[in-house]
Design an enzyme around this catalytic site. Structure first.
Site: not given
Ligand code: FES
Length: 144
Positions: A33, A35, A59, A103
């Site tokens: 993702c 992040d 996110c 997450c």
């Molecule tokens: Fe990957 Fe939130 S979408 S940490």
């Protein structure tokens, strides 16, 4: 759907920022993702986590979980902080949607990485502490 608590911690994150000369700093990321989460902690001579701050490029759930994680570990001993799991973080936020559970894993791993840095800087061997993972992905969720 996000819980009200997740929305609150996303809109009004607690402990966002950085600590200069922190006792430990840990950065983790999820390659899928994209992040990234960075956790800073100050540990007292008695081994109590006195201050925690975070910076998250990610996110809404990543911001909310990292903020909640800071609240869950502040005031705790290093050993107690190691027991703060992604599940505990998610529960404290009244749950996360299934596709956002990873997450919270990032939050658990960011704390672990900051503690690892603290241990290395102080030449300490902390029981139960594992080397930070390079890529924190969903597969680790099964590992409990
Ligand atoms: Fe990957 Fe939130 S979408 S940490």
């Amino acid at each position: 759907m996000y819980s009200k608590k997740v929305m609150d911690y996303f809109m009004n994150p607690r402990n966002m920022g950085e600590i200069e000369d922190a006792s430990g700093v840990g950065t983790v990321g999820n390659a899928k993702c994209g992040d990234i989460m960075r956790m800073y902690l100050n540990v007292s001579e008695k081994g109590i986590i006195e201050d925690v701050k975070f910076k998250t490029f990610g996110c809404g759930a990543a911001i909310a979980t990292s903020s909640m994680a800071t609240e869950l570990v502040v005031g705790k001993t290093v050993q107690e902080a190691l027991k703060v799991t992604n599940k505990a973080v998610a529960e404290a936020l009244d749950g996360l949607p299934a596709n956002k559970v990873h997450c919270s894993l990032l939050a658990e791993e960011a704390i672990n990485a900051a503690l690892w840095d603290y241990a290395e800087k102080n030449n300490m061997n902390i029981e139960g502490l594992k080397p930070p993972k390079e890529d924190v992905h969903e597969e680790y969720l099964e590992e409990e």
